[in-house]
Design an enzyme around this catalytic site. Sequence first.
Site, mmCIF file in Angstrom:
data_model
loop_
_atom_site.group_PDB
_atom_site.id
_atom_site.type_symbol
_atom_site.label_atom_id
_atom_site.label_comp_id
_atom_site.label_asym_id
_atom_site.label_seq_id
_atom_site.Cartn_x
_atom_site.Cartn_y
_atom_site.Cartn_z
ATOM 1 C CD GLU A 83 69.792 37.330 118.300
ATOM 2 O OE1 GLU A 83 69.545 38.164 117.425
ATOM 3 O OE2 GLU A 83 69.354 36.147 118.275
ATOM 4 N NE ARG A 133 105.422 41.518 152.692
ATOM 5 C CZ ARG A 133 104.923 41.332 153.907
ATOM 6 N NH1 ARG A 133 104.695 42.370 154.690
ATOM 7 N NH2 ARG A 133 104.653 40.115 154.323
ATOM 8 C CD GLU A 164 84.769 44.612 121.021
ATOM 9 O OE1 GLU A 164 85.432 44.767 119.975
ATOM 10 O OE2 GLU A 164 84.513 45.539 121.810
ATOM 11 C CD GLU A 169 88.201 29.450 123.929
ATOM 12 O OE1 GLU A 169 88.840 29.036 124.914
ATOM 13 O OE2 GLU A 169 87.585 30.540 123.936
#
Length: 418
Positions: free
Chosen positions: A160, A303, A398, A402
């Site tokens: 929310e 490269r 999800e 932490e």
Amino acid sequence: SSSSSSSSSFPSSSPSARPREARRGYLTHSSLPEEHQMIRDMCRKFADEELSPNAGDWDREHAFPEGAVRQLAELGLMGINPPADNGGSELDALSYAIAMEEISRGCASVGVIMSAHNSLYLWPIDKFGSDALKEKYLTPYAQCVQEDGTMKIGCFGLSEPGNGSDAGAAATTAVLSDDGTEWIINGTKAWITNAHEASAAVIFATTDKSKKHRGISAFVVPFDAEGFSLGAKEDKLGIRASSTSNLIFDSVRIPRDHILGEEGQGFKIAMQTLDGGRIGVAGQALGIASASIDCAARYALEREAFGRPIAKLQSIQNKISDMCVARDASRLLTWRAAVLKDGGAKYTREAAMAKLAASECATMASHQSMQVLGGMGYVSDMPAERHYRDARITEIYEGTSEIQKLVIAGDVLKEYEG
């Protein structure tokens, strides 16, 4: 019909029926059972042919990849886990993890559309819904594409504006009507993936404030309900082909039987749903890491600097080595969580570990891939900068990194407390 096409995409024997002993040695793709290798090959081919060539355009235009999602449905990937009786492909969590990585390697936005629909919407209805709810809100959504050509996609409303990681503080409320036949829902849900393409959501609302997180219940809300509206699409850093916005409930009335499980079970349902969802996000992050490795390795071989390909330079080799070690370690953690889930074992800690490791790997690998490309990594001519932008969200949604650490440490310390 879409249900027959989805089930025919896969072998008839269900991998989930395999004995647990036979499932313990999956360490490489070549060691996987034949069914899982077929799923990987199918998803890889689809990603290479249909997703990778278009992902940059979808990202630039913030365009929902409708054609690709329709093809996912035809392949059975928009209803991976539900039983065949409910329109699903009846595949296991390991199949899901493998599919998520390969699809997300092609386009991380398509990966999250598929993940939110499968993990966060279909799974809780399959697990906790009544037969009547499954008939209306599971079967058509597992099939995804209907006979009239319309699509049914679902979403999940937990966060929310005022709470994200504190999932037990739901300000959205659901109260019974005076005659007891309907729930009346008021509140706003934030950061909702698939919001603008969905036609129903699993949402969580407080039914008894005095019980705090034990007073939260889970509901299925159709988007055609009166009083329901969508917020504006968020303008995001990455996964831009997937829509994200608020769900707004203004005295939305739903039938009393649209509850999942029992009153007060909502927080438990949300946490169990997120455990499985974290396997999906780990798969998505692995796909972004793999795409970053593909980009860096191919560029390094082509490269030239100082008279030879930069792939010959030790500093470039160190980066590619670090990326591959982190990706492979994260993949093993992800497969472990999936196999535990398939065996019916507890896997909360393992899913959190997989999600934590894979998301941090995606961020690192996409960062280093840009470094290998140098200036070319910073412009949109190459996909490296898109991978960098897409990776960042995997450490946030999800459950942030932490929160994953809290889940892991809490489970570890419980063991030592005895």
